[in-house]
Design a protein around this motif. Structure first.
Motif, PDB file in Angstrom:
ATOM      1  N   ILE A 250      -4.390  48.379  -8.304  1.00 25.96           N
ATOM      2  CA  ILE A 250      -3.366  47.558  -8.975  1.00 25.96           C
ATOM      3  C   ILE A 250      -3.964  46.212  -9.383  1.00 25.96           C
ATOM      4  O   ILE A 250      -3.774  45.760 -10.515  1.00 25.96           O
ATOM      5  CB  ILE A 250      -2.123  47.376  -8.083  1.00 25.96           C
ATOM      6  CG1 ILE A 250      -1.449  48.739  -7.870  1.00 25.96           C
ATOM      7  CG2 ILE A 250      -1.160  46.363  -8.682  1.00 25.96           C
ATOM      8  CD1 ILE A 250      -0.333  48.728  -6.849  1.00 25.96           C
ATOM      9  N   TRP A 251      -4.713  45.567  -8.481  1.00 24.00           N
ATOM     10  CA  TRP A 251      -5.323  44.281  -8.808  1.00 24.00           C
ATOM     11  C   TRP A 251      -6.266  44.454  -9.999  1.00 24.00           C
ATOM     12  O   TRP A 251      -6.228  43.669 -10.944  1.00 24.00           O
ATOM     13  CB  TRP A 251      -6.094  43.721  -7.606  1.00 24.00           C
ATOM     14  CG  TRP A 251      -6.551  42.310  -7.830  1.00 24.00           C
ATOM     15  CD1 TRP A 251      -5.926  41.182  -7.403  1.00 24.00           C
ATOM     16  CD2 TRP A 251      -7.703  41.879  -8.575  1.00 24.00           C
ATOM     17  NE1 TRP A 251      -6.613  40.072  -7.833  1.00 24.00           N
ATOM     18  CE2 TRP A 251      -7.715  40.477  -8.555  1.00 24.00           C
ATOM     19  CE3 TRP A 251      -8.716  42.533  -9.253  1.00 24.00           C
ATOM     20  CZ2 TRP A 251      -8.694  39.718  -9.170  1.00 24.00           C
ATOM     21  CZ3 TRP A 251      -9.706  41.781  -9.892  1.00 24.00           C
ATOM     22  CH2 TRP A 251      -9.683  40.388  -9.838  1.00 24.00           C
ATOM     23  N   ARG A 252      -7.115  45.460  -9.948  1.00 25.90           N
ATOM     24  CA  ARG A 252      -8.083  45.695 -11.019  1.00 25.90           C
ATOM     25  C   ARG A 252      -7.394  46.000 -12.346  1.00 25.90           C
ATOM     26  O   ARG A 252      -7.814  45.522 -13.402  1.00 25.90           O
ATOM     27  CB  ARG A 252      -9.034  46.834 -10.642  1.00 25.90           C
ATOM     28  CG  ARG A 252      -9.989  46.458  -9.515  1.00 25.90           C
ATOM     29  CD  ARG A 252     -10.950  47.577  -9.164  1.00 25.90           C
ATOM     30  NE  ARG A 252     -11.942  47.837 -10.201  1.00 25.90           N
ATOM     31  CZ  ARG A 252     -12.996  47.073 -10.477  1.00 25.90           C
ATOM     32  NH1 ARG A 252     -13.196  45.986  -9.779  1.00 25.90           N
ATOM     33  NH2 ARG A 252     -13.840  47.404 -11.427  1.00 25.90           N
ATOM     34  N   SER A 253      -6.326  46.767 -12.299  1.00 27.73           N
ATOM     35  CA  SER A 253      -5.612  47.132 -13.526  1.00 27.73           C
ATOM     36  C   SER A 253      -4.946  45.916 -14.155  1.00 27.73           C
ATOM     37  O   SER A 253      -5.079  45.688 -15.363  1.00 27.73           O
ATOM     38  CB  SER A 253      -4.567  48.205 -13.233  1.00 27.73           C
ATOM     39  OG  SER A 253      -5.177  49.372 -12.752  1.00 27.73           O
ATOM     40  N   VAL A 254      -4.216  45.152 -13.356  1.00 26.61           N
ATOM     41  CA  VAL A 254      -3.543  43.962 -13.883  1.00 26.61           C
ATOM     42  C   VAL A 254      -4.579  42.978 -14.426  1.00 26.61           C
ATOM     43  O   VAL A 254      -4.416  42.418 -15.520  1.00 26.61           O
ATOM     44  CB  VAL A 254      -2.649  43.310 -12.801  1.00 26.61           C
ATOM     45  CG1 VAL A 254      -2.107  41.971 -13.269  1.00 26.61           C
ATOM     46  CG2 VAL A 254      -1.515  44.244 -12.412  1.00 26.61           C
TER      47      VAL A 254
END
Length: 167
Positions: free
Chosen positions: A65-69
């Motif tokens: 999630i962190w990487r995607s955002v």
């Protein structure tokens, strides 16, 4: 890295992220009187939150999630910065910092560089010496720039009112 430097590296990396989280949060707050404040508050709040998370736990950069955002936000900042560069190529009339689009461009570049630096740290949350040195310089640069601009009243003289009254 030398043993002493290795001990300090994680703390320095976290500190750089706390500085940048504070900078991005402050940048979001000063947007209150900007004509398109809602947009810029979001643009700066996203990296503020992402960077704060890295400061709290550097390993979060490996989270999907962190990487995607981070990747999506960085992509939009790059596209937007490209549009501003194109606009400035044909419309710049003064020093780039005297142009509102120039200041917006610098903000987007800072976001992009910092998010890219954090994104690349997922395998090694501290990075190497060079990455850590870059992080230290980048985390100090916005604050030094802000102080310089604050004391340089001549630079701010041609700025629109909404830019003069915040800092």
């Amino acid at each position: 890295m030398a043993p002493a430097a290795e001990r300090w590296a994680p703390a320095l990396w976290r500190s750089c992220n706390w500085f940048m989280a504070a900078f991005f949060a402050l940048a979001a707050v000063v947007q209150v009187n900007d004509p398109d404040a809602e947009l810029w508050v979001v643009v700066y709040t996203i990296p503020a939150v992402l960077t704060l998370l890295v400061g709290l736990n550097p390993l979060v950069t490996g989270n999907f999630i962190w990487r995607s955002v981070s990747a999506i936000h960085t992509f939009f900042c790059i596209v937007w910065a490209g549009g501003l560069v194109y606009y400035l190529l044909f419309h710049i009339q003064q020093n780039i910092l005297h142009e509102e689009e120039g200041r917006e461009l610098f903000g987007l570049v800072i976001i992009t560089v910092w998010m890219s630096l954090c994104h690349s740290s997922s395998k090694n949350p501290v990075g190497g010496r060079i990455q850590l040195a870059i992080a230290i310089v980048i985390s100090i640069f916005p604050f030094i720039s802000w102080i310089y601009i604050y004391f340089n009243k001549e630079m701010r003289s041609s700025w629109p009112t909404h830019c003069k009254t915040v800092i």
